[in-house]
Design a protein around this motif. Sequence first.
Motif, PDB file in Angstrom:
ATOM      1  N   ALA A 287      17.005 -69.851 -33.095  1.00 50.23           N
ATOM      2  CA  ALA A 287      17.619 -70.576 -31.985  1.00 50.23           C
ATOM      3  C   ALA A 287      17.821 -69.651 -30.801  1.00 50.23           C
ATOM      4  CB  ALA A 287      18.975 -71.151 -32.421  1.00 50.23           C
ATOM      5  N   LEU A 288      18.064 -70.280 -29.641  1.00 51.08           N
ATOM      6  CA  LEU A 288      18.365 -69.527 -28.441  1.00 51.08           C
ATOM      7  C   LEU A 288      19.838 -69.160 -28.471  1.00 51.08           C
ATOM      8  CD1 LEU A 288      16.902 -68.626 -25.816  1.00 51.08           C
ATOM      9  CD2 LEU A 288      17.926 -70.616 -24.711  1.00 51.08           C
ATOM     10  N   ASN A 289      20.121 -67.878 -28.347  1.00 56.31           N
ATOM     11  CA  ASN A 289      21.494 -67.391 -28.408  1.00 56.31           C
ATOM     12  C   ASN A 289      21.688 -66.387 -27.282  1.00 56.31           C
ATOM     13  OD1 ASN A 289      24.001 -66.298 -29.033  1.00 56.31           O
ATOM     14  ND2 ASN A 289      23.630 -66.313 -31.228  1.00 56.31           N
ATOM     15  N   ARG A 290      22.473 -66.773 -26.293  1.00 61.22           N
ATOM     16  CA  ARG A 290      22.782 -65.904 -25.136  1.00 61.22           C
ATOM     17  C   ARG A 290      21.513 -65.411 -24.469  1.00 61.22           C
ATOM     18  NH1 ARG A 290      27.782 -62.369 -27.770  1.00 61.22           N
ATOM     19  NH2 ARG A 290      29.120 -64.141 -28.213  1.00 61.22           N
ATOM     20  N   GLY A 291      20.537 -66.310 -24.333  1.00 58.13           N
ATOM     21  CA  GLY A 291      19.330 -66.004 -23.596  1.00 58.13           C
ATOM     22  C   GLY A 291      18.208 -65.400 -24.402  1.00 58.13           C
ATOM     23  N   SER A 292      18.456 -65.125 -25.667  1.00 58.58           N
ATOM     24  CA  SER A 292      17.416 -64.548 -26.507  1.00 58.58           C
ATOM     25  C   SER A 292      17.154 -65.434 -27.709  1.00 58.58           C
ATOM     26  CB  SER A 292      17.841 -63.154 -27.007  1.00 58.58           C
ATOM     27  OG  SER A 292      18.019 -62.277 -25.926  1.00 58.58           O
ATOM     28  N   VAL A 293      15.907 -65.431 -28.178  1.00 57.36           N
ATOM     29  CA  VAL A 293      15.572 -66.183 -29.392  1.00 57.36           C
ATOM     30  C   VAL A 293      15.911 -65.299 -30.591  1.00 57.36           C
ATOM     31  CG1 VAL A 293      13.747 -67.276 -30.720  1.00 57.36           C
ATOM     32  CG2 VAL A 293      13.778 -67.476 -28.217  1.00 57.36           C
ATOM     33  N   ILE A 294      16.827 -65.789 -31.405  1.00 55.33           N
ATOM     34  CA  ILE A 294      17.293 -65.046 -32.568  1.00 55.33           C
ATOM     35  C   ILE A 294      16.827 -65.768 -33.826  1.00 55.33           C
ATOM     36  CG2 ILE A 294      19.282 -64.092 -33.765  1.00 55.33           C
ATOM     37  CD1 ILE A 294      18.835 -62.934 -30.984  1.00 55.33           C
ATOM     38  N   THR A 295      16.265 -65.006 -34.740  1.00 58.45           N
ATOM     39  CA  THR A 295      15.712 -65.572 -35.967  1.00 58.45           C
ATOM     40  C   THR A 295      16.563 -65.140 -37.175  1.00 58.45           C
ATOM     41  OG1 THR A 295      13.492 -65.528 -35.039  1.00 58.45           O
ATOM     42  CG2 THR A 295      13.672 -65.665 -37.426  1.00 58.45           C
ATOM     43  N   GLY A 296      16.656 -66.029 -38.137  1.00 61.84           N
ATOM     44  CA  GLY A 296      17.269 -65.664 -39.408  1.00 61.84           C
ATOM     45  C   GLY A 296      18.773 -65.709 -39.462  1.00 61.84           C
ATOM     46  N   MET A 297      19.378 -66.412 -38.515  1.00 64.78           N
ATOM     47  CA  MET A 297      20.837 -66.496 -38.509  1.00 64.78           C
ATOM     48  C   MET A 297      21.327 -67.625 -39.418  1.00 64.78           C
ATOM     49  SD  MET A 297      22.112 -64.152 -36.559  1.00 64.78           S
ATOM     50  CE  MET A 297      23.746 -64.778 -36.144  1.00 64.78           C
ATOM     51  N   ASP A 298      22.493 -67.443 -39.967  1.00 66.64           N
ATOM     52  CA  ASP A 298      23.156 -68.475 -40.765  1.00 66.64           C
ATOM     53  C   ASP A 298      24.406 -68.938 -40.020  1.00 66.64           C
ATOM     54  OD1 ASP A 298      22.573 -66.903 -44.009  1.00 66.64           O
ATOM     55  OD2 ASP A 298      21.247 -67.961 -42.629  1.00 66.64           O
ATOM     56  N   TYR A 299      24.647 -70.238 -40.065  1.00 61.37           N
ATOM     57  CA  TYR A 299      25.801 -70.804 -39.386  1.00 61.37           C
ATOM     58  C   TYR A 299      26.575 -71.709 -40.344  1.00 61.37           C
ATOM     59  CZ  TYR A 299      23.433 -69.259 -35.143  1.00 61.37           C
ATOM     60  OH  TYR A 299      22.813 -68.497 -34.184  1.00 61.37           O
ATOM     61  N   TRP A 300      27.881 -71.805 -40.082  1.00 60.17           N
ATOM     62  CA  TRP A 300      28.763 -72.658 -40.878  1.00 60.17           C
ATOM     63  C   TRP A 300      29.538 -73.606 -39.981  1.00 60.17           C
ATOM     64  CZ3 TRP A 300      28.870 -72.666 -46.144  1.00 60.17           C
ATOM     65  CH2 TRP A 300      28.288 -71.582 -46.803  1.00 60.17           C
ATOM     66  N   GLY A 301      29.798 -74.793 -40.483  1.00 57.64           N
ATOM     67  CA  GLY A 301      30.717 -75.696 -39.829  1.00 57.64           C
ATOM     68  C   GLY A 301      32.145 -75.330 -40.182  1.00 57.64           C
ATOM     69  N   LYS A 302      33.090 -76.038 -39.565  1.00 57.16           N
ATOM     70  CA  LYS A 302      34.504 -75.744 -39.792  1.00 57.16           C
ATOM     71  C   LYS A 302      35.055 -76.422 -41.031  1.00 57.16           C
ATOM     72  CE  LYS A 302      35.558 -74.815 -34.942  1.00 57.16           C
ATOM     73  NZ  LYS A 302      36.391 -75.174 -33.773  1.00 57.16           N
ATOM     74  N   GLY A 303      34.306 -77.355 -41.580  1.00 58.16           N
ATOM     75  CA  GLY A 303      34.718 -78.003 -42.811  1.00 58.16           C
ATOM     76  C   GLY A 303      35.341 -79.360 -42.600  1.00 58.16           C
ATOM     77  N   THR A 304      35.190 -80.208 -43.604  1.00 65.05           N
ATOM     78  CA  THR A 304      35.813 -81.519 -43.601  1.00 65.05           C
ATOM     79  C   THR A 304      36.430 -81.759 -44.975  1.00 65.05           C
ATOM     80  OG1 THR A 304      35.480 -83.881 -43.130  1.00 65.05           O
ATOM     81  CG2 THR A 304      33.677 -82.742 -44.252  1.00 65.05           C
ATOM     82  N   LEU A 305      37.642 -82.261 -44.999  1.00 67.34           N
ATOM     83  CA  LEU A 305      38.376 -82.419 -46.248  1.00 67.34           C
ATOM     84  C   LEU A 305      38.013 -83.725 -46.936  1.00 67.34           C
ATOM     85  CD1 LEU A 305      40.582 -81.476 -48.229  1.00 67.34           C
ATOM     86  CD2 LEU A 305      42.251 -82.641 -46.744  1.00 67.34           C
ATOM     87  N   VAL A 306      37.687 -83.602 -48.204  1.00 72.89           N
ATOM     88  CA  VAL A 306      37.449 -84.765 -49.064  1.00 72.89           C
ATOM     89  C   VAL A 306      38.520 -84.762 -50.153  1.00 72.89           C
ATOM     90  CG1 VAL A 306      35.897 -85.826 -50.738  1.00 72.89           C
ATOM     91  CG2 VAL A 306      34.979 -84.846 -48.628  1.00 72.89           C
ATOM     92  N   THR A 307      39.261 -85.842 -50.230  1.00 67.50           N
ATOM     93  CA  THR A 307      40.307 -85.959 -51.235  1.00 67.50           C
ATOM     94  C   THR A 307      40.021 -87.185 -52.092  1.00 67.50           C
ATOM     95  OG1 THR A 307      41.928 -84.993 -49.719  1.00 67.50           O
ATOM     96  CG2 THR A 307      42.776 -86.149 -51.654  1.00 67.50           C
ATOM     97  N   VAL A 308      39.929 -86.975 -53.403  1.00 64.20           N
ATOM     98  CA  VAL A 308      39.657 -88.064 -54.333  1.00 64.20           C
ATOM     99  C   VAL A 308      40.901 -88.257 -55.198  1.00 64.20           C
ATOM    100  CG1 VAL A 308      38.122 -88.971 -56.096  1.00 64.20           C
ATOM    101  CG2 VAL A 308      37.231 -87.408 -54.352  1.00 64.20           C
ATOM    102  N   SER A 309      41.500 -89.415 -55.101  1.00 66.02           N
ATOM    103  CA  SER A 309      42.716 -89.693 -55.863  1.00 66.02           C
ATOM    104  C   SER A 309      42.368 -90.341 -57.199  1.00 66.02           C
ATOM    105  CB  SER A 309      43.638 -90.601 -55.064  1.00 66.02           C
ATOM    106  OG  SER A 309      43.019 -91.847 -54.827  1.00 66.02           O
ATOM    107  N   SER A 310      43.192 -90.052 -58.184  1.00 65.77           N
ATOM    108  CA  SER A 310      42.937 -90.602 -59.528  1.00 65.77           C
ATOM    109  C   SER A 310      43.596 -91.958 -59.720  1.00 65.77           C
ATOM    110  CB  SER A 310      43.435 -89.617 -60.587  1.00 65.77           C
ATOM    111  OG  SER A 310      44.800 -89.356 -60.382  1.00 65.77           O
TER     112      SER A 310
END
Length: 125
Positions: free
Chosen positions: A102-125
């Motif tokens: 992807a393009l990152n600060r004007g340069s094409v960067i390869t091989g980066m890993d990214y994470w989201g902030k997360g979403t909570l899943v709650t399963v009640s019994s």
Amino acid sequence: QVQLVESGGGLVQAGGSLRLSCAASGIIFRINAMGWYRQVPGKQRALVATITSGGSINYADSVKGRFTISRDNAKNTVYLQMNSLKPEDTAVYYCNAEGTTALNRGSVITGMDYWGKGTLVTVSS
């Protein structure tokens, strides 16, 4: 800058279903694999499912037959359909983009890993 935004978490009763979505934004040329991981307090983040750009899929044993991962390469979006949910599926679910070019600060960067902030899943019994 690549950002991942998850949606679709919430509260559901055991046996119910939820569908998670994760969209990657930014100037992205390629994402090798996208996937979902989950984490509960006091434990390490664990693999739920991954899917490559070519469609190869890997599931954790605990979700096989219940969860389905899919991907829209054109939209850089990954989905997780979760059926027959169990209380032990309760966790924060994180989206991952592995091997991103992807393009990152004007340069094409390869091989980066990214994470989201997360979403909570709650399963009640």
